[in-house]
Design a protein around this motif. Structure first.
Motif, PDB file in Angstrom:
ATOM      1  N   LEU A  58      15.895   0.839  -0.245  1.00 35.78           N
ATOM      2  CA  LEU A  58      16.216   2.253  -0.453  1.00 35.78           C
ATOM      3  C   LEU A  58      14.969   3.046  -0.815  1.00 35.78           C
ATOM      4  O   LEU A  58      14.791   4.185  -0.363  1.00 35.78           O
ATOM      5  N   GLY A  59      14.100   2.448  -1.628  1.00 35.26           N
ATOM      6  CA  GLY A  59      12.862   3.125  -1.997  1.00 35.26           C
ATOM      7  C   GLY A  59      11.976   3.391  -0.797  1.00 35.26           C
ATOM      8  O   GLY A  59      11.380   4.465  -0.676  1.00 35.26           O
ATOM      9  N   GLY A  60      11.898   2.424   0.122  1.00 33.47           N
ATOM     10  CA  GLY A  60      11.091   2.605   1.321  1.00 33.47           C
ATOM     11  C   GLY A  60      11.593   3.729   2.200  1.00 33.47           C
ATOM     12  O   GLY A  60      10.809   4.522   2.731  1.00 33.47           O
ATOM     13  N   ALA A 106      -1.595   3.768  -5.412  1.00 33.94           N
ATOM     14  CA  ALA A 106      -0.640   2.658  -5.483  1.00 33.94           C
ATOM     15  C   ALA A 106      -1.357   1.345  -5.816  1.00 33.94           C
ATOM     16  O   ALA A 106      -0.824   0.520  -6.571  1.00 33.94           O
ATOM     17  N   ILE A 107      -2.541   1.137  -5.262  1.00 32.67           N
ATOM     18  CA  ILE A 107      -3.311  -0.079  -5.559  1.00 32.67           C
ATOM     19  C   ILE A 107      -3.672  -0.140  -7.036  1.00 32.67           C
ATOM     20  O   ILE A 107      -3.527  -1.182  -7.693  1.00 32.67           O
ATOM     21  N   VAL A 108      -4.144   0.975  -7.584  1.00 34.93           N
ATOM     22  CA  VAL A 108      -4.509   1.014  -9.002  1.00 34.93           C
ATOM     23  C   VAL A 108      -3.287   0.789  -9.883  1.00 34.93           C
ATOM     24  O   VAL A 108      -3.339   0.022 -10.861  1.00 34.93           O
ATOM     25  N   LEU A 110       5.637   1.528  -0.969  1.00 35.83           N
ATOM     26  CA  LEU A 110       4.840   2.759  -0.922  1.00 35.83           C
ATOM     27  C   LEU A 110       3.492   2.496  -0.262  1.00 35.83           C
ATOM     28  O   LEU A 110       3.054   3.258   0.622  1.00 35.83           O
ATOM     29  N   LEU A 111       2.838   1.423  -0.659  1.00 34.86           N
ATOM     30  CA  LEU A 111       1.530   1.087  -0.097  1.00 34.86           C
ATOM     31  C   LEU A 111       1.639   0.734   1.381  1.00 34.86           C
ATOM     32  O   LEU A 111       0.762   1.088   2.185  1.00 34.86           O
TER      33      LEU A 111
END
Length: 312
Positions: A90-92, A248-250, A265-266
């Motif tokens: 759902l988030g995607g 997102a990486i951080v 997200l990434l």
């Protein structure tokens, strides 16, 4: 110009159907039928369609290419350890829909309607990942400096859009005279794990996250070197992809327990970056890099499918 194997695949009209067939086989191998992940599959299909629309509406690639959606599908398959997660699915979808709708408001400061619908997706996403609200200041910065759509009207429209789903939940809580669940939901915004606990990470997550870091780096460096060839609008959108990827990486490095939010997200933001590299380069070295990337993604997909997950 010599057309190498990467260019033939990137420009092929059957690339997306073939990739979709590959993705379906991965889903079946992961347990689609035995575990009944039909809703999660439907979310993945919808998210892929949204990525196709994002590419079509914004001309992210200067040539005819389906590499944005193909890259998204292949990377999603490499992240098959999240197939079971309804929250990740759902988030995607919400994040992909948000980016598509937000980009439609480019340079339109009189677009409260479009802004409302874009941030409605953020509000819906916050129902399953409340920490997505951490990114609201970043989204407003995008609207001001990259999308160039921020005004008082669109600012308040974004707030109303985020809060809109809760306007339906709050009356239900009032009817039951119990706001405990709603309060606990927002209390999570203040929960920060410190020191950072990497022991809870699995080998699957680390492998996939490392892959995304490499692809994001390659895509970002490539775009920084060739951005002058694209239109100004395309540059602004790719700046959004690049910045959001590194944020997102951080965040993943600081709070790795939020993998179900940050990895989708990434994936969504990294896909256009690496697709631009794969579709618009044509040297012998980039062709070798294309083969290495495909091989690495296939190996990681197979590892995540068939080797049991374990923690460090």
């Amino acid at each position: 110009m010599i057309k190498r194997i990467q260019n033939k695949i990137a420009e092929s009209r059957i690339a997306l159907p073939v990739t979709a067939g590959y993705a379906l086989l991965v889903w079946i191998a992961a347990g689609l039928i035995s575990d009944g992940w039909w809703i999660q599959l439907a979310c993945a299909v919808l998210a892929t369609y949204l990525m196709v629309e994002m590419n079509n509406q914004n001309a992210l690639i200067r040539i005819y290419s389906r590499m944005v959606s193909c890259s998204f599908l292949v990377l999603t398959c490499a992240c098959n350890f999240l197939f079971h997660s309804m929250a990740a699915a759902l988030g995607g979808v919400c994040l992909s829909a948000f980016l598509l709708l937000l980009f439609r408001t480019y340079q339109d400061k009189a677009s409260p309607g479009g802004t409302f619908y874009a941030f409605l997706m953020v509000g819906l996403g916050s129902l399953v990942h409340v920490r997505i609200l951490y990114l609201m200041p970043l989204f407003w910065l995008f609207m001001q400096f990259k999308i160039q759509s921020l005004s008082w009207r669109t600012f308040f429209a974004s707030i109303i859009g985020v809060l809109f789903p809760y306007w339906f939940i709050a009356p239900y809580c009032l009817w039951r005279n119990d706001f405990t669940a709603l309060l606990q939901h927002f209390e999570q915004l203040g929960w920060v794990t410190f020191p950072f606990d990497y022991r809870q990470l699995t080998v699957n997550e680390v492998l996939f996250f490392t892959l995304l870091i490499v692809l994001t780096t390659v895509g970002t460096v490539h775009y920084a070197r060739t951005r002058y060839k694209d239109k100004i609008r395309t540059r602004m959108l790719f700046d959004c992809f690049s910045i959001m990827s590194w944020v997102a990486i951080v965040l993943f490095a600081l709070q790795p327990q939020h993998a179900t939010l940050l990895l989708p997200l990434l994936t969504a933001c990294c896909s256009p970056l690496i697709a631009h590299f794969l579709a618009l380069t044509h040297t012998r070295w980039t062709n070798m890099a294309f083969c290495l990337i495909v091989g690495a993604v296939l190996i990681i997909t197979a590892v995540n499918l068939w080797i049991p997950s374990f923690h460090f």
